[in-house]
Write an enzyme that holds these catalytic residues in place. Structure first.
Site, PDB file in Angstrom:
ATOM      1  N   PRO A 199       0.888  -1.268  -0.098  1.00 19.53           N
ATOM      2  CA  PRO A 199      -0.013  -0.103   0.220  1.00 19.53           C
ATOM      3  C   PRO A 199       0.995   1.280  -0.071  1.00 19.53           C
ATOM      4  CG  PRO A 199      -0.224  -1.119   1.882  1.00 19.53           C
ATOM      5  CD  PRO A 199       0.480  -2.122   1.216  1.00 19.53           C
ATOM      6  N   ASN A 200       0.414   2.076  -0.670  1.00 14.61           N
ATOM      7  CA  ASN A 200       0.885   3.545  -1.184  1.00 14.61           C
ATOM      8  C   ASN A 200       2.244   3.634  -1.604  1.00 14.61           C
ATOM      9  OD1 ASN A 200      -1.390   4.852   0.591  1.00 14.61           O
ATOM     10  ND2 ASN A 200      -0.450   3.676   2.202  1.00 14.61           N
ATOM     11  N   ARG A 205       5.030  12.895  -1.887  1.00 16.61           N
ATOM     12  CA  ARG A 205       5.183  13.411  -0.636  1.00 16.61           C
ATOM     13  C   ARG A 205       6.429  12.701  -0.023  1.00 16.61           C
ATOM     14  NH1 ARG A 205       1.196  13.387   2.949  1.00 16.61           N
ATOM     15  NH2 ARG A 205       2.641  15.196   4.122  1.00 16.61           N
ATOM     16  N   TYR A 243      11.483   8.698   1.227  1.00 16.78           N
ATOM     17  CA  TYR A 243      11.459   7.710   0.207  1.00 16.78           C
ATOM     18  C   TYR A 243      12.107   8.268  -1.149  1.00 16.78           C
ATOM     19  CZ  TYR A 243       8.127   5.773   3.557  1.00 16.78           C
ATOM     20  OH  TYR A 243       7.630   5.350   4.631  1.00 16.78           O
ATOM     21  N   ASN A 303       7.978  -5.929  -1.269  1.00 14.87           N
ATOM     22  CA  ASN A 303       7.831  -4.783  -0.196  1.00 14.87           C
ATOM     23  C   ASN A 303       6.509  -4.537   0.039  1.00 14.87           C
ATOM     24  OD1 ASN A 303       7.893  -2.512   1.160  1.00 14.87           O
ATOM     25  ND2 ASN A 303       9.046  -1.216  -0.389  1.00 14.87           N
ATOM     26  N   ALA A 331       3.299  -0.894   4.672  1.00 12.89           N
ATOM     27  CA  ALA A 331       2.922  -0.876   6.064  1.00 12.89           C
ATOM     28  C   ALA A 331       2.483  -2.401   6.471  1.00 12.89           C
ATOM     29  CB  ALA A 331       1.691  -0.045   5.954  1.00 12.89           C
ATOM     30  N   GLU A 384      12.809  -9.852   1.060  1.00 12.25           N
ATOM     31  CA  GLU A 384      12.085  -8.561   1.192  1.00 12.25           C
ATOM     32  C   GLU A 384      12.917  -7.235   1.107  1.00 12.25           C
ATOM     33  OE1 GLU A 384      12.278  -8.109   5.620  1.00 12.25           O
ATOM     34  OE2 GLU A 384      10.421  -6.977   5.809  1.00 12.25           O
ATOM     35  N   HIS A 388      12.955  -3.021   1.459  1.00 15.21           N
ATOM     36  CA  HIS A 388      12.524  -1.562   2.102  1.00 15.21           C
ATOM     37  C   HIS A 388      13.228  -0.486   1.355  1.00 15.21           C
ATOM     38  CE1 HIS A 388       9.611  -3.514   4.270  1.00 15.21           C
ATOM     39  NE2 HIS A 388      10.456  -4.426   4.993  1.00 15.21           N
ATOM     40  N   ARG A 424      13.888   3.830  12.205  1.00 13.90           N
ATOM     41  CA  ARG A 424      12.588   4.577  12.052  1.00 13.90           C
ATOM     42  C   ARG A 424      11.865   4.263  13.569  1.00 13.90           C
ATOM     43  NH1 ARG A 424       9.821   4.653   6.382  1.00 13.90           N
ATOM     44  NH2 ARG A 424       8.476   6.133   7.551  1.00 13.90           N
TER      45      ARG A 424
HETATM   46  O1  CA2 Z   1      10.710   1.810   3.341  1.00 11.73           O
HETATM   47  C1  CA2 Z   1       9.899   1.092   2.682  1.00 11.73           C
HETATM   48  O2  CA2 Z   1      10.146   0.717   1.625  1.00 11.73           O
HETATM   49  C2  CA2 Z   1       8.540   0.609   3.577  1.00 11.73           C
HETATM   50  O3  CA2 Z   1       7.979  -0.465   3.202  1.00 11.73           O
HETATM   51  C3  CA2 Z   1       7.332   1.913   2.873  1.00 11.73           C
HETATM   52  C4  CA2 Z   1       6.247   2.080   3.538  1.00 11.73           C
HETATM   53  C5  CA2 Z   1       6.423   2.024   5.215  1.00 11.73           C
HETATM   54  O4  CA2 Z   1       5.070   1.778   5.708  1.00 11.73           O
HETATM   55  C6  CA2 Z   1       7.315   0.886   5.677  1.00 11.73           C
HETATM   56  O5  CA2 Z   1       7.432   0.714   7.099  1.00 11.73           O
HETATM   57  C7  CA2 Z   1       8.618   0.772   4.904  1.00 11.73           C
HETATM   58  C8  CA2 Z   1       5.386   3.164   3.200  1.00 11.73           C
HETATM   59  C9  CA2 Z   1       4.996   2.997   1.541  1.00 11.73           C
HETATM   60  C10 CA2 Z   1       5.039   4.416   0.887  1.00 11.73           C
HETATM   61  O6  CA2 Z   1       4.499   5.340   1.655  1.00 11.73           O
HETATM   62  C11 CA2 Z   1       4.521   6.587   0.893  1.00 11.73           C
HETATM   63  C12 CA2 Z   1       4.225   7.630   1.995  1.00 11.73           C
HETATM   64  C13 CA2 Z   1       4.167   8.855   1.651  1.00 11.73           C
HETATM   65  C14 CA2 Z   1       4.242   9.213   0.360  1.00 11.73           C
HETATM   66  C15 CA2 Z   1       4.667   8.092  -0.685  1.00 11.73           C
HETATM   67  C16 CA2 Z   1       4.674   6.981  -0.053  1.00 11.73           C
END
Ligand code: CA2
Length: 145
Positions: free
Chosen positions: A9-10, A17, A22, A73, A76, A97, A99, A106
């Site tokens: 997700p996301n 953002r 990221y 990946n 969340a 995996e 990230h 974090r």
């Molecule tokens: O560092 C990573 O690849 C994560 O898997 C990214 C996830 C996070 O919940 C993990 O703890 C680590 C978040 C995915 C993307 O979220 C965004 C948030 C804001 C803007 C763009 C993407």
């Protein structure tokens, strides 16, 4: 050799953002990085992104038995999903995996990775280049069989 790359997700919001965490590259650039690395290491690749846990579980199950490796990946869901852990265990396909950020540095809630318990390797903190690292590590593992 067939590779499935799964993003949770996301991740489709990359580059929009939180560039400090990221990076500023987009999800389209992530896909391009994966396709380039897959070509370099001789994989046929399928890439999937979903914001839905069940869709990710279905994709892992559908990978069986015709997929050699999974790069995941779970975003969340990394920190919450026993369902994704169980799916990875159920298919028994070698998994790495990835990230983008260094989750180890974090928040406390990011310190558990359920999916990681079913993966033979974890790459973190390398940005999108981490996908290339993961694909290289997968190639080395499968070549050693
Ligand atoms: O560092 C990573 O690849 C994560 O898997 C990214 C996830 C996070 O919940 C993990 O703890 C680590 C978040 C995915 C993307 O979220 C965004 C948030 C804001 C803007 C763009 C993407």
């Amino acid at each position: 050799m067939k590779l499935l790359v799964i993003n949770g997700p996301n991740l489709n919001m990359l580059g929009i953002r939180e560039p400090a965490i990221y990076g500023s590259q987009t999800y389209a650039q992530l896909e391009e990085t994966v396709r380039d690395a897959a070509r370099e290491f001789g994989f046929d690749v399928e890439i999937l992104q979903s914001n839905h846990e069940g869709v990710l579980v279905d994709a892992i199950q559908a990978a069986y038995p015709n997929t050699d490796g999974i790069i995941i990946n779970p975003a969340a869901y990394t920190h919450t999903s026993v369902a994704i852990l169980d799916a990875l265990k159920s298919v028994g396909i070698p998994a790495v995996e990835v990230h983008i950020s260094n989750v180890r540095q974090r928040e406390d809630f990011r310190q558990v990775s359920y999916a990681g318990m079913a993966c033979f390797h974890t790459v973190m903190g390398e940005g999108l280049d981490g996908y290339r690292t993961a694909i290289r590590v997968m190639k080395e593992k499968l070549s050693a069989k």
